[in-house]
Design a protein around this motif. Structure first.
Motif, PDB file in Angstrom:
ATOM      1  N   SER A 258      11.226  40.605 -18.613  1.00  0.00           N
ATOM      2  CA  SER A 258      12.041  40.337 -19.623  1.00  0.00           C
ATOM      3  C   SER A 258      11.809  40.714 -20.845  1.00  0.00           C
ATOM      4  O   SER A 258      12.756  40.879 -21.828  1.00  0.00           O
ATOM      5  CB  SER A 258      11.844  38.703 -19.556  1.00  0.00           C
ATOM      6  OG  SER A 258      10.696  38.254 -20.184  1.00  0.00           O
ATOM      7  N   LEU A 259      10.752  41.114 -21.354  1.00  0.00           N
ATOM      8  CA  LEU A 259      10.189  41.649 -22.625  1.00  0.00           C
ATOM      9  C   LEU A 259      11.208  43.146 -22.576  1.00  0.00           C
ATOM     10  O   LEU A 259      11.840  43.378 -23.557  1.00  0.00           O
ATOM     11  CB  LEU A 259       8.898  42.170 -22.531  1.00  0.00           C
ATOM     12  CG  LEU A 259       8.359  43.094 -23.860  1.00  0.00           C
ATOM     13  CD1 LEU A 259       8.532  42.129 -25.374  1.00  0.00           C
ATOM     14  CD2 LEU A 259       6.949  43.216 -23.971  1.00  0.00           C
ATOM     15  N   LYS A 260      11.434  43.879 -21.684  1.00  0.00           N
ATOM     16  CA  LYS A 260      12.010  45.097 -21.612  1.00  0.00           C
ATOM     17  C   LYS A 260      13.595  44.802 -21.763  1.00  0.00           C
ATOM     18  O   LYS A 260      14.086  45.366 -22.722  1.00  0.00           O
ATOM     19  CB  LYS A 260      12.154  45.684 -20.168  1.00  0.00           C
ATOM     20  CG  LYS A 260      13.051  46.814 -20.059  1.00  0.00           C
ATOM     21  CD  LYS A 260      12.352  47.700 -18.746  1.00  0.00           C
ATOM     22  CE  LYS A 260      13.680  48.307 -17.901  1.00  0.00           C
ATOM     23  NZ  LYS A 260      13.236  48.570 -16.499  1.00  0.00           N
ATOM     24  N   GLN A 261      14.066  43.475 -21.353  1.00  0.00           N
ATOM     25  CA  GLN A 261      15.370  43.107 -21.655  1.00  0.00           C
ATOM     26  C   GLN A 261      15.553  42.662 -23.219  1.00  0.00           C
ATOM     27  O   GLN A 261      16.609  42.947 -23.825  1.00  0.00           O
ATOM     28  CB  GLN A 261      15.971  41.882 -20.857  1.00  0.00           C
ATOM     29  CG  GLN A 261      16.490  42.546 -19.434  1.00  0.00           C
ATOM     30  CD  GLN A 261      16.595  41.241 -18.267  1.00  0.00           C
ATOM     31  OE1 GLN A 261      16.723  40.215 -18.828  1.00  0.00           O
ATOM     32  NE2 GLN A 261      16.601  41.882 -17.050  1.00  0.00           N
ATOM     33  N   GLU A 262      14.717  42.150 -23.517  1.00  0.00           N
ATOM     34  CA  GLU A 262      14.672  41.769 -24.960  1.00  0.00           C
ATOM     35  C   GLU A 262      14.534  42.778 -26.126  1.00  0.00           C
ATOM     36  O   GLU A 262      15.262  42.791 -26.941  1.00  0.00           O
ATOM     37  CB  GLU A 262      13.242  41.014 -25.352  1.00  0.00           C
ATOM     38  CG  GLU A 262      13.549  39.769 -26.362  1.00  0.00           C
ATOM     39  CD  GLU A 262      12.000  39.277 -26.585  1.00  0.00           C
ATOM     40  OE1 GLU A 262      11.871  38.934 -27.808  1.00  0.00           O
ATOM     41  OE2 GLU A 262      11.179  38.969 -25.656  1.00  0.00           O
TER      42      GLU A 262
ATOM     43  N   GLU B 197       6.181  51.963 -19.211  1.00  0.00           N
ATOM     44  CA  GLU B 197       7.474  52.130 -19.346  1.00  0.00           C
ATOM     45  C   GLU B 197       8.262  51.606 -20.470  1.00  0.00           C
ATOM     46  O   GLU B 197       9.221  52.071 -21.384  1.00  0.00           O
ATOM     47  CB  GLU B 197       8.263  51.798 -18.032  1.00  0.00           C
ATOM     48  CG  GLU B 197       9.343  52.700 -17.468  1.00  0.00           C
ATOM     49  CD  GLU B 197       9.743  51.977 -16.230  1.00  0.00           C
ATOM     50  OE1 GLU B 197      10.856  51.408 -16.184  1.00  0.00           O
ATOM     51  OE2 GLU B 197       9.170  52.525 -15.252  1.00  0.00           O
ATOM     52  N   VAL B 198       7.871  50.141 -20.566  1.00  0.00           N
ATOM     53  CA  VAL B 198       8.317  49.334 -21.739  1.00  0.00           C
ATOM     54  C   VAL B 198       7.967  49.652 -22.874  1.00  0.00           C
ATOM     55  O   VAL B 198       8.887  49.871 -23.803  1.00  0.00           O
ATOM     56  CB  VAL B 198       7.970  47.804 -21.210  1.00  0.00           C
ATOM     57  CG1 VAL B 198       8.435  47.136 -22.578  1.00  0.00           C
ATOM     58  CG2 VAL B 198       8.491  47.292 -20.067  1.00  0.00           C
ATOM     59  N   LYS B 199       6.769  50.238 -23.121  1.00  0.00           N
ATOM     60  CA  LYS B 199       6.302  50.786 -24.237  1.00  0.00           C
ATOM     61  C   LYS B 199       7.213  52.013 -24.986  1.00  0.00           C
ATOM     62  O   LYS B 199       7.763  51.873 -25.842  1.00  0.00           O
ATOM     63  CB  LYS B 199       4.707  51.223 -24.433  1.00  0.00           C
ATOM     64  CG  LYS B 199       4.140  51.423 -25.435  1.00  0.00           C
ATOM     65  CD  LYS B 199       2.879  51.955 -25.613  1.00  0.00           C
ATOM     66  CE  LYS B 199       2.532  52.654 -26.817  1.00  0.00           C
ATOM     67  NZ  LYS B 199       1.324  53.431 -26.930  1.00  0.00           N
ATOM     68  N   THR B 200       7.427  52.780 -23.886  1.00  0.00           N
ATOM     69  CA  THR B 200       8.219  54.135 -24.154  1.00  0.00           C
ATOM     70  C   THR B 200       9.619  53.649 -24.675  1.00  0.00           C
ATOM     71  O   THR B 200      10.171  54.327 -25.467  1.00  0.00           O
ATOM     72  CB  THR B 200       8.291  55.153 -22.765  1.00  0.00           C
ATOM     73  OG1 THR B 200       6.784  55.340 -22.327  1.00  0.00           O
ATOM     74  CG2 THR B 200       9.039  56.471 -23.343  1.00  0.00           C
TER      75      THR B 200
END
Ligand code: DAH
Length: 335
Positions: free
Chosen positions: A7-11, A61-64
Protein backbone atom coordinates in the motif's frame (compact mmCIF):
# COMPACT_ATOMS: atom_id res chain seq x y z
CA UNK A 1 3.55 -6.75 6.59
CA UNK A 2 3.76 -7.38 2.85
CA UNK A 3 0.39 -5.67 2.43
CA UNK A 4 1.45 -2.49 4.16
CA UNK A 5 4.54 -2.37 1.97
CA UNK A 6 2.32 -2.82 -1.06
CA UNK A 7 0.00 0.00 0.00
CA UNK A 8 2.97 2.35 0.58
CA UNK A 9 4.14 1.52 -2.92
CA UNK A 10 0.71 2.49 -4.30
CA UNK A 11 0.69 5.70 -2.29
CA UNK A 12 4.06 6.63 -3.76
CA UNK A 13 3.04 5.97 -7.38
CA UNK A 14 -0.31 7.77 -6.98
CA UNK A 15 1.22 10.97 -5.57
CA UNK A 16 1.00 13.75 -8.18
CA UNK A 17 4.03 15.99 -8.48
CA UNK A 18 3.38 19.08 -10.63
CA UNK A 19 5.11 21.90 -8.82
CA UNK A 20 8.21 22.55 -6.78
CA UNK A 21 5.96 22.51 -3.71
CA UNK A 22 4.57 19.06 -4.60
CA UNK A 23 8.10 17.82 -4.96
CA UNK A 24 9.10 19.07 -1.52
CA UNK A 25 5.93 17.57 -0.04
CA UNK A 26 6.77 14.21 -1.65
CA UNK A 27 10.31 14.35 -0.22
CA UNK A 28 9.02 15.13 3.28
CA UNK A 29 6.34 12.45 3.23
CA UNK A 30 8.41 9.63 1.81
CA UNK A 31 12.13 10.24 1.59
CA UNK A 32 13.05 12.37 4.62
CA UNK A 33 14.54 10.92 7.78
CA UNK A 34 11.08 10.80 9.37
CA UNK A 35 9.32 9.85 6.15
CA UNK A 36 7.28 6.77 5.46
CA UNK A 37 10.08 4.85 3.73
CA UNK A 38 12.33 5.12 6.80
CA UNK A 39 9.36 4.20 9.06
CA UNK A 40 8.89 1.11 6.94
CA UNK A 41 12.48 0.02 7.46
CA UNK A 42 12.04 0.47 11.24
CA UNK A 43 9.47 -2.33 11.18
CA UNK A 44 12.19 -4.74 10.01
CA UNK A 45 12.88 -5.65 13.66
CA UNK A 46 9.49 -7.33 14.05
CA UNK A 47 9.82 -9.42 10.92
CA UNK A 48 10.41 -13.13 11.62
CA UNK A 49 13.87 -14.29 10.59
CA UNK A 50 12.74 -16.65 7.87
CA UNK A 51 10.88 -13.79 6.12
CA UNK A 52 13.54 -11.09 6.53
CA UNK A 53 15.11 -11.69 3.08
CA UNK A 54 11.80 -11.48 1.22
CA UNK A 55 10.48 -8.46 3.16
CA UNK A 56 13.82 -6.67 2.89
CA UNK A 57 13.81 -7.11 -0.86
CA UNK A 58 10.25 -5.70 -1.13
CA UNK A 59 11.17 -2.73 1.07
CA UNK A 60 14.25 -1.90 -1.02
CA UNK A 61 12.14 -2.04 -4.12
CA UNK A 62 9.72 0.54 -2.67
CA UNK A 63 12.61 2.78 -1.67
CA UNK A 64 14.01 2.65 -5.20
CA UNK A 65 10.62 3.47 -6.67
CA UNK A 66 10.26 6.48 -4.35
CA UNK A 67 13.78 7.72 -5.14
CA UNK A 68 13.26 7.31 -8.91
CA UNK A 69 9.97 9.18 -8.84
CA UNK A 70 11.65 11.98 -6.94
CA UNK A 71 14.60 12.21 -9.35
CA UNK A 72 12.38 12.11 -12.45
CA UNK A 73 9.97 14.75 -11.18
CA UNK A 74 12.85 17.00 -10.18
CA UNK A 75 14.37 16.77 -13.65
CA UNK A 76 11.03 17.45 -15.37
CA UNK A 77 10.44 20.49 -13.27
CA UNK A 78 13.85 21.99 -14.03
CA UNK A 79 13.35 21.42 -17.79
CA UNK A 80 10.00 23.14 -17.62
CA UNK A 81 11.52 26.06 -15.85
CA UNK A 82 13.94 26.76 -18.66
CA UNK A 83 11.16 27.12 -21.26
CA UNK A 84 8.57 28.69 -19.02
CA UNK A 85 6.69 31.72 -20.35
CA UNK A 86 5.40 34.68 -18.51
CA UNK A 87 1.81 35.84 -18.75
CA UNK A 88 2.84 38.50 -21.30
CA UNK A 89 4.38 36.00 -23.73
CA UNK A 90 2.24 35.01 -26.68
CA UNK A 91 3.74 31.78 -27.97
CA UNK A 92 1.43 31.85 -31.01
CA UNK A 93 3.25 34.91 -32.41
CA UNK A 94 5.34 34.24 -35.53
CA UNK A 95 9.08 33.76 -35.02
CA UNK A 96 11.17 36.85 -35.89
CA UNK A 97 12.77 36.32 -39.30
CA UNK A 98 16.56 36.27 -39.44
CA UNK A 99 18.31 37.89 -42.42
CA UNK A 100 21.59 37.07 -44.05
CA UNK A 101 23.48 39.80 -45.89
CA UNK A 102 23.63 40.10 -49.67
CA UNK A 103 25.81 41.71 -52.30
CA UNK A 104 24.69 45.16 -53.45
CA UNK A 105 23.43 44.98 -57.08
CA UNK A 106 26.31 47.26 -58.16
CA UNK A 107 28.83 44.92 -56.55
CA UNK A 108 27.24 41.89 -58.22
CA UNK A 109 27.15 43.57 -61.64
CA UNK A 110 30.77 44.67 -61.32
CA UNK A 111 31.78 41.19 -60.25
CA UNK A 112 30.12 39.66 -63.31
CA UNK A 113 31.73 42.25 -65.60
CA UNK A 114 35.18 41.58 -64.16
CA UNK A 115 34.71 37.84 -64.61
CA UNK A 116 33.73 38.28 -68.27
CA UNK A 117 36.76 40.44 -69.06
CA UNK A 118 39.19 38.28 -67.13
CA UNK A 119 37.91 35.45 -69.30
CA UNK A 120 38.55 37.53 -72.43
CA UNK A 121 42.18 38.05 -71.37
CA UNK A 122 41.98 41.49 -69.74
CA UNK A 123 43.64 42.33 -66.44
CA UNK A 124 42.44 44.91 -63.89
CA UNK A 125 43.99 48.33 -63.18
CA UNK A 126 42.82 51.39 -61.27
CA UNK A 127 43.51 55.07 -60.72
CA UNK A 128 42.58 58.00 -58.47
CA UNK A 129 39.13 59.63 -58.21
CA UNK A 130 40.68 63.07 -57.77
CA UNK A 131 42.30 63.92 -61.11
CA UNK A 132 44.24 66.76 -62.66
CA UNK A 133 43.27 68.56 -65.81
CA UNK A 134 45.92 66.76 -67.90
CA UNK A 135 44.69 63.22 -67.22
CA UNK A 136 40.96 63.91 -67.17
CA UNK A 137 40.87 66.20 -70.24
CA UNK A 138 44.01 67.41 -72.02
CA UNK A 139 45.73 64.07 -72.69
CA UNK A 140 42.37 62.71 -73.83
CA UNK A 141 42.31 65.28 -76.62
CA UNK A 142 39.60 67.55 -75.16
CA UNK A 143 39.97 71.01 -76.76
CA UNK A 144 40.48 73.84 -74.18
CA UNK A 145 36.90 75.10 -74.65
CA UNK A 146 35.18 71.70 -74.71
CA UNK A 147 31.79 71.82 -72.92
CA UNK A 148 32.65 68.77 -70.75
CA UNK A 149 35.27 70.91 -69.01
CA UNK A 150 32.55 73.31 -68.01
CA UNK A 151 31.17 73.92 -64.51
CA UNK A 152 27.92 72.34 -65.64
CA UNK A 153 29.44 68.90 -65.94
CA UNK A 154 32.48 68.87 -63.72
CA UNK A 155 32.92 69.04 -59.97
CA UNK A 156 36.00 71.22 -59.54
CA UNK A 157 38.05 70.77 -56.40
CA UNK A 158 40.50 73.48 -57.48
CA UNK A 159 39.85 75.84 -60.35
CA UNK A 160 42.10 78.51 -61.76
CA UNK A 161 41.14 80.80 -64.64
CA UNK A 162 44.76 81.82 -65.29
CA UNK A 163 46.31 78.36 -65.04
CA UNK A 164 43.63 75.81 -66.08
CA UNK A 165 46.37 73.15 -66.15
CA UNK A 166 46.40 73.37 -62.31
CA UNK A 167 42.73 72.46 -62.06
CA UNK A 168 41.80 69.50 -59.88
CA UNK A 169 38.54 67.71 -60.60
CA UNK A 170 36.56 64.74 -59.38
CA UNK A 171 37.14 62.53 -62.41
CA UNK A 172 34.21 62.75 -64.82
CA UNK A 173 35.02 59.35 -66.34
CA UNK A 174 37.47 56.46 -65.92
CA UNK A 175 39.25 57.29 -69.20
CA UNK A 176 42.10 59.13 -67.35
CA UNK A 177 43.20 55.71 -66.06
CA UNK A 178 44.01 54.80 -69.69
CA UNK A 179 46.44 57.73 -69.72
CA UNK A 180 48.06 56.66 -66.44
CA UNK A 181 48.39 53.10 -67.69
CA UNK A 182 49.95 54.01 -71.05
CA UNK A 183 52.43 56.33 -69.33
CA UNK A 184 53.83 53.50 -67.21
CA UNK A 185 53.40 50.47 -69.44
CA UNK A 186 54.63 49.58 -72.93
CA UNK A 187 52.08 47.89 -75.21
CA UNK A 188 50.69 45.28 -75.40
CA UNK A 189 48.12 46.51 -72.90
CA UNK A 190 44.84 44.73 -72.32
CA UNK A 191 43.17 46.05 -69.15
CA UNK A 192 39.88 47.03 -67.65
CA UNK A 193 39.73 49.88 -65.12
CA UNK A 194 36.66 49.92 -62.90
CA UNK A 195 35.85 52.91 -60.70
CA UNK A 196 33.53 55.61 -59.47
CA UNK A 197 33.05 58.83 -61.44
CA UNK A 198 31.32 62.16 -60.76
CA UNK A 199 29.20 64.54 -62.84
CA UNK A 200 27.46 67.71 -61.91
CA UNK A 201 24.21 66.60 -63.51
CA UNK A 202 20.52 66.77 -62.66
CA UNK A 203 19.44 63.65 -60.77
CA UNK A 204 16.81 61.61 -62.62
CA UNK A 205 15.72 57.98 -62.82
CA UNK A 206 18.41 57.43 -65.47
CA UNK A 207 21.32 59.57 -64.23
CA UNK A 208 22.94 60.40 -60.94
CA UNK A 209 25.73 62.78 -59.85
CA UNK A 210 28.00 59.84 -59.15
CA UNK A 211 28.10 56.51 -60.90
CA UNK A 212 30.45 53.70 -61.84
CA UNK A 213 32.26 52.87 -65.03
CA UNK A 214 34.41 50.08 -66.34
CA UNK A 215 37.01 51.45 -68.72
CA UNK A 216 38.67 49.10 -71.19
CA UNK A 217 41.85 49.50 -73.21
CA UNK A 218 43.53 47.19 -75.69
CA UNK A 219 46.68 48.46 -77.37
CA UNK A 220 48.93 46.36 -79.59
CA UNK A 221 50.16 46.15 -83.17
CA UNK A 222 47.24 45.86 -85.63
CA UNK A 223 44.29 46.01 -83.19
CA UNK A 224 41.19 46.47 -85.36
CA UNK A 225 37.69 47.95 -85.20
CA UNK A 226 36.36 44.46 -85.94
CA UNK A 227 37.97 43.16 -82.76
CA UNK A 228 36.40 46.00 -80.79
CA UNK A 229 32.90 45.21 -82.03
CA UNK A 230 33.47 41.48 -81.54
CA UNK A 231 34.55 42.14 -77.93
CA UNK A 232 31.53 44.33 -77.17
CA UNK A 233 29.06 41.86 -78.67
CA UNK A 234 30.73 39.03 -76.76
CA UNK A 235 30.38 41.06 -73.57
CA UNK A 236 26.67 41.75 -74.20
CA UNK A 237 25.96 38.07 -74.82
CA UNK A 238 27.87 36.87 -71.76
CA UNK A 239 26.21 39.49 -69.58
CA UNK A 240 22.62 39.24 -70.82
CA UNK A 241 22.41 35.91 -72.62
CA UNK A 242 22.91 35.03 -76.29
CA UNK A 243 19.43 36.29 -77.25
CA UNK A 244 20.21 39.86 -76.05
CA UNK A 245 18.94 42.64 -78.35
CA UNK A 246 21.73 45.16 -79.01
CA UNK A 247 22.79 47.77 -81.51
CA UNK A 248 26.03 49.62 -82.20
CA UNK A 249 25.81 53.11 -83.67
CA UNK A 250 28.31 55.84 -84.58
CA UNK A 251 29.05 58.52 -82.00
CA UNK A 252 31.73 61.04 -81.09
CA UNK A 253 34.37 61.23 -78.34
CA UNK A 254 37.50 63.44 -78.46
CA UNK A 255 39.76 60.51 -77.55
CA UNK A 256 38.57 57.96 -80.15
CA UNK A 257 38.26 57.95 -83.94
CA UNK A 258 35.98 56.43 -85.10
CA UNK A 259 33.67 56.37 -82.06
CA UNK A 260 30.51 54.42 -81.31
CA UNK A 261 27.95 53.64 -78.67
CA UNK A 262 26.21 50.41 -77.82
CA UNK A 263 22.56 50.19 -76.75
CA UNK A 264 20.74 47.30 -75.15
CA UNK A 265 17.00 46.83 -75.53
CA UNK A 266 15.31 47.42 -72.17
CA UNK A 267 11.94 45.67 -71.90
CA UNK A 268 9.70 47.50 -69.44
CA UNK A 269 6.01 48.12 -68.76
CA UNK A 270 5.99 51.09 -71.16
CA UNK A 271 6.79 48.90 -74.14
CA UNK A 272 10.58 49.05 -73.76
CA UNK A 273 13.34 51.33 -75.05
CA UNK A 274 16.99 51.38 -76.10
CA UNK A 275 19.38 52.12 -73.25
CA UNK A 276 22.93 53.23 -73.95
CA UNK A 277 25.40 51.18 -71.90
CA UNK A 278 28.79 52.17 -73.27
CA UNK A 279 30.90 54.40 -75.45
CA UNK A 280 33.84 53.02 -77.42
CA UNK A 281 36.16 53.58 -80.31
CA UNK A 282 39.65 53.34 -81.78
CA UNK A 283 42.20 55.26 -79.71
CA UNK A 284 42.83 58.65 -81.37
CA UNK A 285 46.50 59.08 -82.46
CA UNK A 286 46.56 62.39 -80.52
CA UNK A 287 46.05 60.38 -77.31
CA UNK A 288 48.99 58.10 -78.17
CA UNK A 289 51.10 61.19 -78.81
CA UNK A 290 50.20 62.66 -75.39
CA UNK A 291 51.58 59.58 -73.63
CA UNK A 292 54.48 58.87 -76.03
CA UNK A 293 53.12 55.68 -77.52
CA UNK A 294 54.23 55.28 -81.14
CA UNK A 295 51.02 55.84 -83.15
CA UNK A 296 52.72 54.57 -86.34
CA UNK A 297 53.39 51.21 -84.72
CA UNK A 298 50.40 50.71 -82.45
CA UNK A 299 46.64 50.88 -82.71
CA UNK A 300 44.14 50.27 -79.96
CA UNK A 301 40.53 50.25 -78.94
CA UNK A 302 38.94 51.63 -75.80
CA UNK A 303 35.53 51.53 -74.19
CA UNK A 304 33.79 52.98 -71.16
CA UNK A 305 30.80 51.13 -69.73
CA UNK A 306 28.18 52.40 -67.30
CA UNK A 307 28.03 49.86 -64.48
CA UNK A 308 24.86 51.37 -62.99
CA UNK A 309 22.81 51.08 -66.18
CA UNK A 310 24.17 47.60 -66.78
CA UNK A 311 23.03 46.67 -63.25
CA UNK A 312 19.56 48.19 -63.83
CA UNK A 313 19.14 46.12 -66.97
CA UNK A 314 20.61 43.00 -65.44
CA UNK A 315 18.42 43.01 -62.33
CA UNK A 316 15.31 44.77 -63.67
CA UNK A 317 15.60 47.90 -61.50
CA UNK A 318 13.85 50.92 -63.02
CA UNK A 319 15.39 53.85 -61.11
CA UNK A 320 19.13 54.48 -60.75
CA UNK A 321 18.57 56.32 -57.44
CA UNK A 322 17.54 52.99 -55.91
CA UNK A 323 21.21 51.99 -56.10
CA UNK A 324 22.31 54.78 -53.76
CA UNK A 325 19.49 55.08 -51.24
CA UNK A 326 20.39 51.85 -49.46
CA UNK A 327 16.78 51.12 -48.62
CA UNK A 328 17.00 47.85 -46.72
CA UNK A 329 13.69 46.66 -48.21
CA UNK A 330 15.21 46.92 -51.68
CA UNK A 331 18.59 45.41 -50.77
CA UNK A 332 16.91 42.38 -49.18
CA UNK A 333 15.45 41.46 -52.55
CA UNK A 334 18.93 40.58 -53.74
CA UNK A 335 19.69 37.81 -51.24
N1 DAH B 1 34.60 58.33 -71.15
C1 DAH B 1 33.35 58.24 -71.89
C2 DAH B 1 32.22 58.77 -71.01
O1 DAH B 1 32.34 58.80 -69.83
C3 DAH B 1 33.05 56.83 -72.24
C4 DAH B 1 34.00 56.30 -73.24
C5 DAH B 1 33.75 56.43 -74.60
C6 DAH B 1 35.17 55.69 -72.86
C7 DAH B 1 34.61 55.96 -75.54
C8 DAH B 1 36.05 55.19 -73.80
C9 DAH B 1 35.74 55.33 -75.15
O2 DAH B 1 37.18 54.58 -73.47
O3 DAH B 1 36.61 54.84 -76.06
O4 DAH B 1 31.20 59.15 -71.53
Amino acid sequence: MIESIESLKQEITAFTIQTEEDLEEFRLQFLSRNGKVQDMFKMMGSVPNDQKAKVGKAMNEVKTIAQNRFDEAKENLSEKKSVSFGAADDISLPVLPSYTGSLHPLTSALKEMKQIFLRLGFNIADGPELEDDFHNFTALNFPPDHPARDMQDTFFVRRSEERPQDNLVMRTHTSPVQIRLMKVKEPPIRSIMPGRVYRNEAVTAKSYFQFNQVEGLYVDERVTLGELIETLVMFAKLMYGSDVKYRVRPSFFPFTEPSMEMDIWWDNENGGQWLEILGAGMVDPNVFDAVDVDSEKYTGFAFGMGVDRIALLRYGIDDIRTLYENDIRVLRQFT
